[in-house]
Design a protein around this motif. Sequence first.
Motif, PDB file in Angstrom:
ATOM      1  N   ARG A 337       0.847  -1.194   0.000  1.00 32.31           N
ATOM      2  CA  ARG A 337       0.000   0.000   0.000  1.00 32.31           C
ATOM      3  C   ARG A 337       0.883   1.244   0.000  1.00 32.31           C
ATOM      4  NH1 ARG A 337      -3.411  -3.247   3.296  1.00 32.31           N
ATOM      5  NH2 ARG A 337      -5.527  -3.369   2.461  1.00 32.31           N
ATOM      6  N   PRO A 338       0.332   2.393  -0.412  1.00 31.51           N
ATOM      7  CA  PRO A 338       1.112   3.632  -0.333  1.00 31.51           C
ATOM      8  C   PRO A 338       1.547   3.900   1.106  1.00 31.51           C
ATOM      9  CG  PRO A 338      -0.837   3.953  -1.700  1.00 31.51           C
ATOM     10  CD  PRO A 338      -0.987   2.605  -1.057  1.00 31.51           C
ATOM     11  N   ASP A 343      -4.572   7.425   0.709  1.00 31.26           N
ATOM     12  CA  ASP A 343      -5.048   6.370  -0.190  1.00 31.26           C
ATOM     13  C   ASP A 343      -4.625   5.018   0.363  1.00 31.26           C
ATOM     14  OD1 ASP A 343      -5.851   4.773  -2.281  1.00 31.26           O
ATOM     15  OD2 ASP A 343      -5.150   6.152  -3.834  1.00 31.26           O
ATOM     16  N   SER A 347      -1.363  -1.071  -3.801  1.00 33.91           N
ATOM     17  CA  SER A 347      -0.426  -0.483  -4.745  1.00 33.91           C
ATOM     18  C   SER A 347      -0.327  -1.315  -6.018  1.00 33.91           C
ATOM     19  CB  SER A 347       0.970  -0.387  -4.117  1.00 33.91           C
ATOM     20  OG  SER A 347       1.051   0.677  -3.198  1.00 33.91           O
ATOM     21  N   LYS A 369       6.103   2.537  -8.749  1.00 32.54           N
ATOM     22  CA  LYS A 369       4.680   2.305  -8.516  1.00 32.54           C
ATOM     23  C   LYS A 369       3.854   3.195  -9.444  1.00 32.54           C
ATOM     24  CE  LYS A 369       4.827  -0.374  -4.707  1.00 32.54           C
ATOM     25  NZ  LYS A 369       4.373   0.154  -3.419  1.00 32.54           N
ATOM     26  N   ASN A 371      -0.625   3.447 -10.869  1.00 32.55           N
ATOM     27  CA  ASN A 371      -1.855   2.839 -11.361  1.00 32.55           C
ATOM     28  C   ASN A 371      -1.728   2.519 -12.850  1.00 32.55           C
ATOM     29  OD1 ASN A 371      -4.767   2.557 -12.218  1.00 32.55           O
ATOM     30  ND2 ASN A 371      -5.086   3.095 -10.076  1.00 32.55           N
ATOM     31  N   ALA A 379      -4.622   2.037  -5.774  1.00 32.23           N
ATOM     32  CA  ALA A 379      -4.241   3.386  -5.369  1.00 32.23           C
ATOM     33  C   ALA A 379      -3.947   4.265  -6.585  1.00 32.23           C
ATOM     34  CB  ALA A 379      -3.026   3.326  -4.458  1.00 32.23           C
ATOM     35  N   ASP A 382       0.334   6.788  -5.665  1.00 36.51           N
ATOM     36  CA  ASP A 382       1.055   5.555  -5.331  1.00 36.51           C
ATOM     37  C   ASP A 382       2.562   5.795  -5.450  1.00 36.51           C
ATOM     38  OD1 ASP A 382       1.408   2.932  -4.636  1.00 36.51           O
ATOM     39  OD2 ASP A 382       0.588   2.071  -6.469  1.00 36.51           O
ATOM     40  N   THR A 407       4.783  10.407  -7.471  1.00 42.80           N
ATOM     41  CA  THR A 407       3.474   9.778  -7.585  1.00 42.80           C
ATOM     42  C   THR A 407       2.999   9.756  -9.033  1.00 42.80           C
ATOM     43  OG1 THR A 407       2.416  11.889  -7.017  1.00 42.80           O
ATOM     44  CG2 THR A 407       2.770  10.315  -5.222  1.00 42.80           C
TER      45      THR A 407
END
Length: 549
Positions: A337-338, A343, A347, A369, A371, A379, A382, A407
């Motif tokens: 996960r982030p 959020d 991830s 990372k 999306n 997320a 991320d 990000t």
Amino acid sequence: MHRRSQRLRWFIPAVTVAGLAVLSATWAFGLWGANPIAMDPPGYVEESAASGIDHVYDGDFSYFVGGGVAVFDCNDDFKPDLYIAGGANPAALYQNASPAGGPLRFSQIESLVTDQPSVVGVYPIDIDSDGEVDLAVLRYGENLLLRGLGGCRFERANELWGLYGGDAWTTAFGARWEPDETLPTLAFGNYLKVGDLDDNARVCAENDLFRPDGPVYGPRVALAPGWCTLSILFSDWDRSGNADLRITNDQQYYRDGEEQLWRIDASGPPRLYTVDDGWPRLQINGMGIATYDVTGDGFPEFYLTNMGDNKLLTLAEDASEPLFYDIAFGSGVTAHRPFIGDDLLPSTAWHAEFQDVNSDGFIDLFITKGNVDEMPDFATEDPDNLLIGQPDGRFLESAVAAGLVSTSRSRGAALADFNLDGMLDVVEVNRRDAVKLWRNVGWGTATNPQQMGHWLAVQLEQSGPNRDGVGSWIEVKVGDRTLWREVTIGGGHASGQLGWIHIGLGKRARVEVRVQWPDGEIGPWIEVEADRFVLIERGAVSGRVELVP
């Protein structure tokens, strides 16, 4: 090689969280000694805008995956240059103009040969062993082999080497030299079948293997079934002297598929390992592969990026078959996960790379990372991970402390010493966003960088085929510890490197190095001073210092 007796077998379902922490500390302190010393993360300064790199990996569904970068020296000035995939945009070749120890600067070299459309990824490799780096260019369409001519010039070489480039959606690459062959064996990993992209029921494509037939390549050998491959790597996982082909696949588009390991040897056709061979069935959204001997026993671990929890696989103690266990949770590298922001969705990880960014002798791990596009169950904000290795065998998230936070929808990347100051910088390719570049300044600042631990940069060289010694193992004695690194071509996410191999030494100003060459011959121990670029030639009893910044 026999697996060491102090090696612990970790099997996540069999122990508690507290038990994992105890196991981790016991294993690491038993390996490293009573007084291990780790360093803080280095400082990074973003120099994207000033670097001279103006490039975006763009495109529709066909380019959701990929977005790679190749790091290699194309003009023999010791400094790593870049070839960057563009997707719907042309790919771009950038020559390194960074002053030694100074800001990162690049200039584009425009050419019809390299400015190719539809490039998804790229890997550097000296196919003909002439000392000039060639490129394996992965495309949505025909794959290309570009032969290096020196001076950052290239020519198309598919016809010269008899390689059929096909018309697939190619997303992965790996290479190894088989015994007595002049050319390397090449593996291409393919994603979805191109003709099915507009259908509701999309089908994964088969993968391709090309083996030499004298001075050219023979016909394509299908590696079937294919399960939507996103990364492949030849690795000698059991130290038997033979590198097999590990494949990570995207379960987003298959039902019956799994992770794969192919037996590749000169005695016969490729053979897929199965459960009957000890191969554990694993289904993940496999994006990238990184490998390093994390546990220090002389055998490689494999880090597999995923959507959600990532995997760190280690071979079972005294295993004679490919039986691997996941130690990601106990090592603190699930990165699921982030680690900043609000959020809390899972991830999406892509490129992963083991490197010692602070040169303290404990390996670190960088993960990009982002999306896929706008998948609502994952997320959106991320950030990339920078996991700093600790003496107790765990890793600590340190991207914020290092100033290495992004990000963007990150994809391929590389960690390399672009300005030859002994500190590893970062280049990152982003989907629909500009390439990012960070300079490592160690303890210092942009105007006054300061090295952290001592380091060594190594290149291998042997006469004849496989000039760069792909398939070798580099062994470094650092006090009472031994660091192992396998020399490979492949893995990552659509991104590869060829050139200086960085090894952190901590406080050690002098170490011993030796090489196990691809055919199993073990060279002599060579004593070298730290903070040097050292070329180790096969048969030599000392390393040749190539450059001292």
